[in-house]
Design an enzyme around this catalytic site. Structure first.
Site, PDB file in Angstrom:
ATOM      1  N   GLY A   1      55.330  46.556  46.364  1.00 56.45           N
ATOM      2  CA  GLY A   1      54.944  45.457  46.804  1.00 56.45           C
ATOM      3  C   GLY A   1      54.661  44.633  45.307  1.00 56.45           C
ATOM      4  O   GLY A   1      55.268  43.334  45.557  1.00 56.45           O
TER       5      GLY A   1
ATOM      6  N   ASP B   1      56.133  41.963  51.941  1.00 59.46           N
ATOM      7  CA  ASP B   1      56.618  42.662  52.836  1.00 59.46           C
ATOM      8  C   ASP B   1      56.124  42.221  54.105  1.00 59.46           C
ATOM      9  O   ASP B   1      55.204  42.708  54.434  1.00 59.46           O
ATOM     10  CB  ASP B   1      57.572  43.508  52.674  1.00 59.46           C
ATOM     11  CG  ASP B   1      56.830  44.822  53.058  1.00 59.46           C
ATOM     12  OD1 ASP B   1      55.473  45.011  52.708  1.00 59.46           O
ATOM     13  OD2 ASP B   1      57.656  45.445  54.064  1.00 59.46           O
TER      14      ASP B   1
ATOM     15  N   GLU C   1      48.108  45.541  41.432  1.00 54.14           N
ATOM     16  CA  GLU C   1      48.646  45.659  42.708  1.00 54.14           C
ATOM     17  C   GLU C   1      48.995  44.256  43.467  1.00 54.14           C
ATOM     18  O   GLU C   1      49.247  43.416  42.999  1.00 54.14           O
ATOM     19  CB  GLU C   1      47.518  46.309  43.814  1.00 54.14           C
ATOM     20  CG  GLU C   1      47.235  45.603  44.812  1.00 54.14           C
ATOM     21  CD  GLU C   1      48.452  46.888  45.653  1.00 54.14           C
ATOM     22  OE1 GLU C   1      48.931  47.066  45.318  1.00 54.14           O
ATOM     23  OE2 GLU C   1      47.523  47.679  47.037  1.00 54.14           O
TER      24      GLU C   1
ATOM     25  N   ARG D   1      60.529  40.258  50.777  1.00 55.68           N
ATOM     26  CA  ARG D   1      60.524  40.761  48.958  1.00 55.68           C
ATOM     27  C   ARG D   1      61.252  39.958  48.295  1.00 55.68           C
ATOM     28  O   ARG D   1      60.737  39.674  47.556  1.00 55.68           O
ATOM     29  CB  ARG D   1      60.393  42.369  48.782  1.00 55.68           C
ATOM     30  CG  ARG D   1      59.912  43.231  49.732  1.00 55.68           C
ATOM     31  CD  ARG D   1      59.468  44.571  49.010  1.00 55.68           C
ATOM     32  NE  ARG D   1      59.090  45.316  49.777  1.00 55.68           N
ATOM     33  CZ  ARG D   1      58.336  45.742  50.068  1.00 55.68           C
ATOM     34  NH1 ARG D   1      56.977  45.326  49.187  1.00 55.68           N
ATOM     35  NH2 ARG D   1      57.360  47.306  51.817  1.00 55.68           N
TER      36      ARG D   1
ATOM     37  N   LYS E   1      41.904  38.683  50.028  1.00 52.40           N
ATOM     38  CA  LYS E   1      41.272  38.587  50.897  1.00 52.40           C
ATOM     39  C   LYS E   1      40.276  38.291  50.795  1.00 52.40           C
ATOM     40  O   LYS E   1      39.553  39.932  51.590  1.00 52.40           O
ATOM     41  CB  LYS E   1      42.372  38.634  51.840  1.00 52.40           C
ATOM     42  CG  LYS E   1      43.862  38.168  52.118  1.00 52.40           C
ATOM     43  CD  LYS E   1      44.374  39.077  53.269  1.00 52.40           C
ATOM     44  CE  LYS E   1      45.841  38.051  53.339  1.00 52.40           C
ATOM     45  NZ  LYS E   1      46.807  39.160  54.723  1.00 52.40           N
TER      46      LYS E   1
HETATM   47  P1  IMP Z   1      44.501  47.567  51.892  1.00 53.76           P
HETATM   48  O1  IMP Z   1      43.775  48.864  52.142  1.00 53.76           O
HETATM   49  O2  IMP Z   1      43.978  46.692  52.887  1.00 53.76           O
HETATM   50  O3  IMP Z   1      43.968  46.196  51.235  1.00 53.76           O
HETATM   51  O4  IMP Z   1      45.978  46.934  52.258  1.00 53.76           O
HETATM   52  C1  IMP Z   1      46.924  46.419  50.717  1.00 53.76           C
HETATM   53  C2  IMP Z   1      48.082  46.607  51.416  1.00 53.76           C
HETATM   54  O5  IMP Z   1      48.500  46.226  52.411  1.00 53.76           O
HETATM   55  C3  IMP Z   1      48.266  46.185  49.962  1.00 53.76           C
HETATM   56  O6  IMP Z   1      49.042  46.792  49.224  1.00 53.76           O
HETATM   57  C4  IMP Z   1      50.053  45.504  50.854  1.00 53.76           C
HETATM   58  O7  IMP Z   1      51.385  46.599  50.755  1.00 53.76           O
HETATM   59  C5  IMP Z   1      49.356  45.023  52.459  1.00 53.76           C
HETATM   60  N1  IMP Z   1      49.247  43.464  52.651  1.00 53.76           N
HETATM   61  C6  IMP Z   1      48.029  43.870  53.400  1.00 53.76           C
HETATM   62  N2  IMP Z   1      47.618  42.245  52.990  1.00 53.76           N
HETATM   63  C7  IMP Z   1      49.145  41.709  53.687  1.00 53.76           C
HETATM   64  C8  IMP Z   1      49.823  40.570  54.008  1.00 53.76           C
HETATM   65  O8  IMP Z   1      48.750  39.780  53.909  1.00 53.76           O
HETATM   66  N3  IMP Z   1      51.446  40.817  53.458  1.00 53.76           N
HETATM   67  C9  IMP Z   1      51.689  41.697  53.388  1.00 53.76           C
HETATM   68  N4  IMP Z   1      51.152  43.163  52.467  1.00 53.76           N
HETATM   69  C10 IMP Z   1      50.000  42.947  52.868  1.00 53.76           C
HETATM   70 MG    MG Z   2      50.451  47.775  48.238  1.00 49.56          MG
END
Ligand code: IMP
Ligand code: MG
Length: 178
Positions: free
Chosen positions: A49, A163, A103, A169, A135
């Protein structure tokens, strides 16, 4: 609807324009350059990403630095699977260095928490987090986010490297699901 686009099977609308992204990423690059001056930071880019963000960010950095890529996946479709895996592809020596993780987005923060724990065990001199998006409403981990381009609500977004099930992407702007 005119500014609505279809990505796989969902409609998305423009949320952050390419112009807004470019301005903010340039600012972040300048800030990091100032704070990291003389430390030869190692940017560790989390694939897939963050590849677009990293390409722009690195070109706004004005101090000597290094870049390497790692992989760490926990996502399927629109919801976090909660599956956290090992860091893949880390070939650089971290010990004693100033490391900046790059990230795409911090959602629950669980991915980043697991990643920073693994990297801290390798004894970097300094470990910082740089993310394009966060977020805050969804954060479930205690994280110090050093650099964040945009804080956004809890909606699913796509584009500029991010994505939806492998699609979107290539989009220049950032879009939010309708
Ligand atoms: P976390 O572990 O919940 O913080 O997830 C992080 C990962 O989830 C990121 O590196 C993204 O690859 C994916 N991700 C989280 N939210 C989104 C979104 O709204 N769109 C696309 N990918 C997301
Ligand atoms: Mg990611």
């Amino acid at each position: 609807m005119e500014d609505s686009i279809l990505v796989k099977d969902r409609y998305f609308k423009t949320f952050i324009s390419a112009e807004q992204i470019a301005l903010r990423v340039q600012e972040l690059g300048e800030q990091i350059s100032m704070e990291m001056k003389g430390r030869e930071p190692l940017f560790l880019v989390v694939l897939n990403g963050a590849f677009v963000f990293a390409a722009d960010l690195l070109r706004s950095v004005t101090t000597p630095c290094h870049v390497s890529f790692i992989r760490f996946s926990s996502y399927d479709g629109m919801e976090s699977t909660g599956r956290l895996t090992q860091v893949l592809g880390l070939t650089e020596k971290i010990e004693g260095r100033s490391v900046v993780i790059v990230e795409d987005i911090i959602d629950s923060g669980l991915t980043m928490q697991a990643l920073t724990e693994q990297l801290q065990a390798m004894r970097p001199a300094d470990l910082r987090i740089c993310t394009l998006l966060a977020k805050p409403g969804n954060l479930q981990a205690e994280l110090d986010i050093d650099y964040c381009a945009f804080r956004i609500p809890n909606d699913f977004i796509v584009g500029y490297g991010l994505d939806y099930d492998g699609y979107g992407r290539e989009l220049k702007d950032i879009y939010v699901v309708e």
